[in-house]
Each structure stands twice: as C-alpha cells, then as structure tokens.
Design a protein around this motif. Structure first.
Motif, PDB file in Angstrom:
ATOM      1  N   ILE A 215      35.226  41.942  41.709  1.00 54.90           N
ATOM      2  CA  ILE A 215      36.371  42.242  42.575  1.00 54.90           C
ATOM      3  C   ILE A 215      37.295  41.039  42.653  1.00 54.90           C
ATOM      4  N   TRP A 216      36.711  39.845  42.740  1.00 57.62           N
ATOM      5  CA  TRP A 216      37.527  38.634  42.804  1.00 57.62           C
ATOM      6  C   TRP A 216      38.383  38.493  41.541  1.00 57.62           C
ATOM      7  N   SER A 219      41.143  41.114  41.738  1.00 54.14           N
ATOM      8  CA  SER A 219      41.777  41.284  43.044  1.00 54.14           C
ATOM      9  C   SER A 219      43.296  41.259  42.999  1.00 54.14           C
ATOM     10  N   ALA A 301      35.124  37.909  47.943  1.00 50.56           N
ATOM     11  CA  ALA A 301      36.160  38.258  46.977  1.00 50.56           C
ATOM     12  C   ALA A 301      37.561  38.010  47.521  1.00 50.56           C
ATOM     13  N   PHE A 302      37.753  38.243  48.825  1.00 51.74           N
ATOM     14  CA  PHE A 302      39.071  38.087  49.444  1.00 51.74           C
ATOM     15  C   PHE A 302      38.993  36.999  50.512  1.00 51.74           C
TER      16      PHE A 302
END
Length: 404
Positions: A215-216, A219, A301-302
């Motif tokens: 996801i990172w 993103s 990830a965020f």
C-alpha cells in the motif's frame, strides 16, 4: 508543581508491587485502583496550559456565545469553518454558559477519558497499576487528555463500545460509536473493529507487513485516483482529511512506522496471548491483536493517519503491562522479549526528544514541568509557540505527496 508527578509514580509503583500479583477480586485493590484513577482525572483536570493543542481550544473557548440560544448556529459554524463535531462544541457551549471557564471543559474531558480507560482496562488485565505506570510514562495519558481532547472524548465512548462487543453486548458498540463520531470524525476507524475476527499467528505479521508495504508503494496512485475524487469539496473537515492523507514518508520512515505500529506491538501482544490460559480472555486478546494489525497496516502505509492508532493503543498498553510483568518470572524467549521492550522504549524516547528550534524545547516540555490552575504563569505559552512550530513543520513541501 512536578511533585504531583513524583507522587503518582511512587504511589502507583507501590500499589503495583502490593496488588498486581492478586488475580482474584480484592476490595483493597479496587479501592486503590479507583483512587489512582481519580488522581489521573484531577491531574489534568486541574492543570493549566498543559500540552500544545489545548491552547487552540482555550482561545476558541473565548469566542463561544454566552447564551445557549446561539449554540445551534455556533455548532454549525464550528463544523463548517473548523471541522469540529457537534458534541465537542456543545460541551464547550454548556461550560461557557454555566461556568464561563475552560477548566470545566478539561475536567469533564479528563473524567470521561480516564474513567472509561480505567474501567475497560480493569476487565482485561490484573496488572492495573502497572498499566497506569505505562500509560503515564509513555505520555499517552497526556496525549489523550491535553493534545487530542476532542478525539479523547471519541476514544472514551468507542472504547466502552468495543468492550461491549468483546463481552457479548454488541448493541453497546453501535450505541457508543455514533456518540464518538459526534465528538471526532476519527472514530470512524472503529468500523474496522467488527471485521477484526481473523485468527492471528506469526504468519499474520508477515502478511500484514507485506500488505502495508505494498500500500505504501502504491499510495500516491491510490490517493491521486481515489481520495481527490471521493473527498471532493472545500469544507474544513474535508480539507483536514486531505491534509492528513497526503502526508508522505520515505522508505526509512515507513520502516520506522512499521516497527513502531506493527512489528513491536504484535510481538508484545501475541506473546501475552500465547501465555493466557483463560480461553475467553484469549479470544478477546486475539480480537485486540487483529484490530491492532488492521490499524497498523493503515498507519504504517499512510504517515498522516497515525492518530487512528489511538483507538487500539489502550489495548496495546494493557497487554504491554502484562508483557512487562512476565519478564520477572518467565524465561522463555527472554532475549527476544527484552530486545522488543528495549526497542519500544527507544522509539518512545525518540518521540520525547523531538526538539523545536525556535523555543529550544522538546516534546516532553509540553507536559513538564506540571502547571496547575493555582499558578497561571504566562511562561506556559512557550508551549503554544512550540506547538505552532510543530504544525508548520508538518506543512513543508518535502513532507507531502505529489498528487495530481
């Protein structure tokens, strides 16, 4: 005034030594436990200028109307212009009309947060006093009561709801979640809790890290194609969501976040679950770990979503207290467990040592020395300046994603 900190630590350490080993009901233990809960309520409830975000709330409080007749319009204004949810505004409005003092707001908030935390914790660990020490020394106590006051209200109600779910009263979760949302929109992350029902094992950690890393990597694309279209609009609430969404991190930042929010917490919580002999408590712990994993994936990830982790942190600290307790009597995998604990302490210490060049202060200076309502010294406003510098640092271009 910081003697109040010393008194709390010494008393709690003594009670931990005296009572934490007692696993059956003990009236003396309960009495001392709720006595220290009251101490926590009063400590921040009667504080003055403790924290950074609190100064924003104190200034806003001065603008609140002195009549409840104007409250409805003010609630709408606060929501549209500042992104503040209705129940937070309503609590401030009542405090303004009835007491005309922000101290009333912080005392109410401290009571709601700490009573909810202490009540829920008492249901899942016998090391209640050790939890209080961990809660205090990791600064989470101060964060919940001074830095994220609106979110603290939301957390308190959601925490009680999650306890209801774990104890078979799912209806309580669906009652408290909307209340939490009406205090702070971050409570929406608790919607993941009902889906945290999967079995956990060491493989879970591997898959969680892989998913978070993937996801990172993607993103920027995800945010560029999805976030901007789904969250269209110019309201203050939307702008806040977008701001936190586009906070970026390097590969090193991702790894640090993954270690902080996923790897170390998993090792600590899963180790405790494996040592639990009560099948009911073990199932509850598994649900806690699963929820932590879901949030750990998101916040690793965020970078801008780290605050969501607050909704699992109380469970994490409860199991950390159990983890620390077992170090004194269990030798199995002692090297790994000690290394994990030392690594966790090191990462927390790094947070303590965040410095602000303008004021020559550090993160811990938000809370030390203790300042209370008996001494309203203007010296505390250096914390507000440090907080403004911290907020400005978050808005630098090199800290945000390039989304088109």
């Amino acid at each position: 005034m910081s003697i109040f900190y010393v008194i709390f630590i010494l008393l709690t350490a003594y009670f931990s030594y005296r009572y934490d080993r007692i696993e059956e009901y003990d009236s003396h233990k309960q009495h001392r436990y709720w006595l220290m809960c009251g101490y926590l309520v009063c400590l921040t409830g009667f504080s003055y200028g403790l924290g950074g975000d609190k100064f924003v709330y104190m200034r806003e409080f001065e603008a609140y109307p002195e009549s409840l007749e104007e409250a409805a319009d003010f609630i709408w204004i606060q929501f549209m212009l500042n992104g503040q949810m209705p129940l937070w505004t309503l609590v401030n409005a009542f405090a303004k009309v009835i007491f005309n003092s922000f101290y009333a707001v912080q005392l109410i908030q401290s009571a709601v947060v700490n009573i909810a935390v202490c009540y829920v914790i008492s249901k899942y660990t016998h090391r209640c006093f050790l939890f209080m020490i961990v809660y205090f020394l990791t600064l989470q106590y101060f964060v919940f009561n001074t830095e994220v006051m609106r979110e603290g209200f939301a957390l308190a109600f959601v925490l009680v709801g999650m306890h209801g779910w774990l104890s078979g009263k799912k209806w309580l979760f669906f009652v408290t979640l909307p209340i939490g949302l009406l205090f702070h929109v971050s409570a929406v992350i608790a919607l993941l809790f009902p889906f945290a029902f999967f079995r956990v094992s060491w493989k879970t950690l591997f898959f969680a890290f892989f998913i978070s890393f993937s996801i990172w990597l993607l993103s920027d694309i995800i945010l560029g194609k999805v976030m901007m279209s789904v969250l269209g609009g110019m309201g203050a609430l939307v702008q806040k969501v977008l701001f936190y969404s586009i906070q970026a991190s390097t590969i090193f930042g991702f790894l640090r976040s993954a270690i902080t929010y996923l790897i170390f917490p998993f090792i600590i919580m899963y180790t405790v679950m494996q040592n639990e002999t009560d099948s009911v408590k073990q199932r509850c712990m598994e649900r806690m770990i699963a929820f932590m994993v879901l949030l750990g994936i998101v916040v690793s990830a965020f970078a801008g979503f780290a605050r969501f982790y607050n909704y699992t942190r109380v469970f994490y600290l409860a199991l950390m207290a159990e983890f620390i307790y077992t170090l004194f009597w269990q030798k199995k995998h002692l090297f790994i467990r000690c290394g994990t604990l030392l690594g966790t302490v090191f990462l927390i210490a790094l947070q303590y040592m965040v410095s602000y060049k303008t004021t020559q202060t550090h993160y811990y200076d938000y809370f030390f020395p203790y300042t209370c309502i008996l001494d309203e010294s203007k010296d505390v406003y250096i914390r507000e300046i440090a907080h403004q510098e911290a907020v400005m640092a978050e808005e630098k271009d090199n800290n945000v994603r390039n989304i088109e």
